[in-house]
Write a protein that holds these residues in place. Sequence first.
Motif, short mmCIF file in Angstrom:
data_model
loop_
_atom_site.label_atom_id
_atom_site.label_comp_id
_atom_site.label_asym_id
_atom_site.label_seq_id
_atom_site.Cartn_x
_atom_site.Cartn_y
_atom_site.Cartn_z
N GLY A 22 0.96 -1.08 -0.25
CA GLY A 22 -0.17 -0.16 -0.05
C GLY A 22 0.81 1.28 -0.06
N ILE A 23 0.43 2.08 0.75
CA ILE A 23 0.98 3.56 0.88
C ILE A 23 2.59 3.51 1.26
CG2 ILE A 23 0.96 5.86 2.07
CD1 ILE A 23 -1.94 5.43 2.14
N GLY A 24 2.77 2.52 2.21
CA GLY A 24 4.23 2.37 2.70
C GLY A 24 5.02 1.86 1.64
N ALA A 25 4.60 0.90 0.94
CA ALA A 25 5.40 0.40 -0.10
C ALA A 25 5.68 1.64 -1.27
CB ALA A 25 4.84 -0.66 -0.82
N ALA A 26 4.61 2.13 -1.68
CA ALA A 26 4.67 3.36 -2.73
C ALA A 26 5.69 4.41 -2.22
CB ALA A 26 3.33 3.67 -3.18
N THR A 27 5.50 4.83 -1.01
CA THR A 27 6.48 5.59 -0.47
C THR A 27 7.97 5.14 -0.44
OG1 THR A 27 4.70 6.68 1.08
CG2 THR A 27 6.93 7.09 1.48
N ALA A 28 8.06 4.11 -0.29
CA ALA A 28 9.56 3.40 -0.29
C ALA A 28 10.35 3.73 -1.61
CB ALA A 28 9.57 2.17 0.21
N VAL A 29 9.19 3.20 -2.72
CA VAL A 29 9.77 3.30 -3.96
C VAL A 29 10.23 4.69 -4.51
CG1 VAL A 29 9.06 3.18 -6.60
CG2 VAL A 29 8.70 1.08 -4.44
N LEU A 30 9.16 5.66 -4.01
CA LEU A 30 9.22 7.03 -4.44
C LEU A 30 10.75 7.74 -3.63
CD1 LEU A 30 7.81 8.65 -6.53
CD2 LEU A 30 6.64 9.73 -4.74
N PHE A 31 10.80 7.26 -2.63
CA PHE A 31 11.92 8.05 -1.80
C PHE A 31 13.42 7.41 -2.48
CE2 PHE A 31 9.67 9.35 2.27
CZ PHE A 31 10.17 10.67 2.04
N ALA A 32 13.16 6.14 -2.83
CA ALA A 32 14.43 5.50 -3.41
C ALA A 32 14.48 6.13 -4.88
CB ALA A 32 14.04 4.16 -3.75
N LYS A 33 13.41 6.51 -5.53
CA LYS A 33 13.81 7.52 -6.79
C LYS A 33 14.31 8.62 -6.61
CE LYS A 33 11.19 8.83 -10.88
NZ LYS A 33 9.60 8.96 -11.05
N ASN A 103 3.71 4.99 9.11
CA ASN A 103 2.66 4.74 8.18
C ASN A 103 1.75 3.31 8.66
OD1 ASN A 103 1.31 4.17 5.52
ND2 ASN A 103 2.51 2.30 5.61
N ALA A 104 2.37 2.56 9.40
CA ALA A 104 1.83 1.12 9.97
C ALA A 104 0.19 1.68 10.33
CB ALA A 104 2.56 0.49 10.90
N GLY A 105 -0.67 0.90 10.16
CA GLY A 105 -2.12 1.24 10.73
C GLY A 105 -3.19 0.37 9.89
N PHE A 106 -4.32 0.02 10.51
CA PHE A 106 -5.33 -0.75 9.90
C PHE A 106 -6.70 -0.20 10.48
CE2 PHE A 106 -4.01 -3.08 13.27
CZ PHE A 106 -5.38 -4.20 13.42
N ALA A 107 -7.75 -0.47 9.69
CA ALA A 107 -8.99 -0.89 10.38
C ALA A 107 -9.41 -2.47 10.35
CB ALA A 107 -9.88 -0.04 9.61
N HIS A 108 -10.35 -2.79 11.18
CA HIS A 108 -10.68 -4.09 11.24
C HIS A 108 -12.15 -3.95 11.63
CE1 HIS A 108 -9.57 -8.43 12.28
NE2 HIS A 108 -9.73 -8.43 11.11
N LEU A 228 -8.27 7.78 -4.69
CA LEU A 228 -6.78 7.96 -4.57
C LEU A 228 -6.26 6.44 -4.73
CD1 LEU A 228 -6.47 10.25 -1.51
CD2 LEU A 228 -6.42 11.05 -4.18
N VAL A 229 -5.10 6.59 -5.14
CA VAL A 229 -4.09 5.10 -5.03
C VAL A 229 -2.78 5.42 -4.02
CG1 VAL A 229 -4.96 4.27 -7.18
CG2 VAL A 229 -3.17 5.79 -7.13
N ALA A 230 -2.16 4.35 -3.58
CA ALA A 230 -1.20 4.56 -3.02
C ALA A 230 -0.10 5.42 -3.46
CB ALA A 230 -0.62 3.04 -2.68
N GLU A 231 0.19 5.58 -4.62
CA GLU A 231 1.26 6.33 -5.14
C GLU A 231 0.77 7.96 -5.14
OE1 GLU A 231 1.90 2.65 -6.68
OE2 GLU A 231 -0.09 3.55 -6.57
N ASP A 232 -0.68 8.13 -4.94
CA ASP A 232 -0.92 9.64 -4.87
C ASP A 232 -0.78 10.12 -3.64
OD1 ASP A 232 -2.31 9.63 -7.48
OD2 ASP A 232 -4.15 8.81 -6.39
N VAL A 233 -0.72 9.15 -2.46
CA VAL A 233 -0.38 9.56 -1.16
C VAL A 233 1.02 9.74 -0.77
CG1 VAL A 233 -0.95 9.01 1.05
CG2 VAL A 233 -2.54 8.66 -0.29
N ALA A 234 1.67 8.80 -1.77
CA ALA A 234 3.11 8.61 -1.58
C ALA A 234 3.86 9.99 -2.12
CB ALA A 234 3.81 7.57 -2.25
N GLU A 235 3.29 10.58 -3.16
CA GLU A 235 3.91 11.85 -3.75
C GLU A 235 3.70 12.87 -2.70
OE1 GLU A 235 2.51 13.18 -7.51
OE2 GLU A 235 3.08 11.02 -8.50
N GLU A 236 2.65 12.81 -1.65
CA GLU A 236 2.40 14.08 -0.78
C GLU A 236 3.44 13.84 0.10
OE1 GLU A 236 0.54 16.32 -1.94
OE2 GLU A 236 -0.15 14.97 -3.71
N ILE A 237 3.47 12.65 0.78
CA ILE A 237 4.68 12.28 1.67
C ILE A 237 6.00 12.74 1.17
CG2 ILE A 237 5.58 10.45 3.10
CD1 ILE A 237 3.28 9.04 2.95
#
Length: 269
Positions: A22-33, A103-108, A228-237
């Motif tokens: 999710g958002i955490g993975a997309a954020t990781a890729v964008l920071f690496a870029k 970023n870790a978190g969830f709803a159940h 939104l998709v994960a990459e959208d939020v990653a860009e903001e982070i």
Amino acid sequence: MSLFNTSRLVGKTVLITGASAGIGAATAVLFAKGGSNLILVARRIHPLKIVAEEAAAAYKASGLTEGGKIATIQLDVADKAQVASLLDKIPQDLRNVDVLVNNAGFAHGVDKVGSITDADIDAMFATNVVGLISITQLFVREFKARGAGHIINLGSVAGREAYPGGSIYCATKHAVRAFTEALRKELVDTKIRITEVQPGMVETEFSVIRFRGDKSAADKVYEGIQPLVAEDVAEEIVWAAARPPHVNIAELFVLPVNQASATLEYRGN
């Protein structure tokens, strides 16, 4: 203007919790870029390794020669003993973390008050609130000692507006918002930046987890609207992290264009 038109992220070390999807993975890729070093933390080690590979590929494709170091750490932020040992698990060459992304978190579940299980209550608070606070306390001490750092907490529209069937999740995200605001005020006499990113509807595995693995129920959440998709939020982070050191993005509230609040959206698309 390119997201990476400056060198502010190059060589910075970023720790991301919940980085396996999710958002955490997309954020990781964008920071690496952008040339950052990464410490990726999550409960599930196999998908975490896959994210690390994707981030490494993104860094290689960037053509940068500085940064690009990646470490993975299997850790449950809800486990206080594991959190207490986190600093010892970070490789020595990545010990000076510059940016923490909580970023870790969830709803159940979508159960209403009176029908919510103790297990769901405990699990959401342990991860979304206590885990975030525990990780933050570790790095606030580190950042104070070095006189710099950036903490980015993942909030939610649910931390701004409560809604039926989300009482516990909303309570946890309201707690994150209050904690983040108090922390920002406590650190006003430092150079430590504090940011909360508050997404609205984001299509990730979030809803599948919320509906206890029922993919058809999760899919209905997004029917008739472009979320939104994960990459959208990653860009903001990543954008918030890339601002000049004297600029702090305190809150960033981001919604799909057809969502106006937690409970108001247009589904005519």
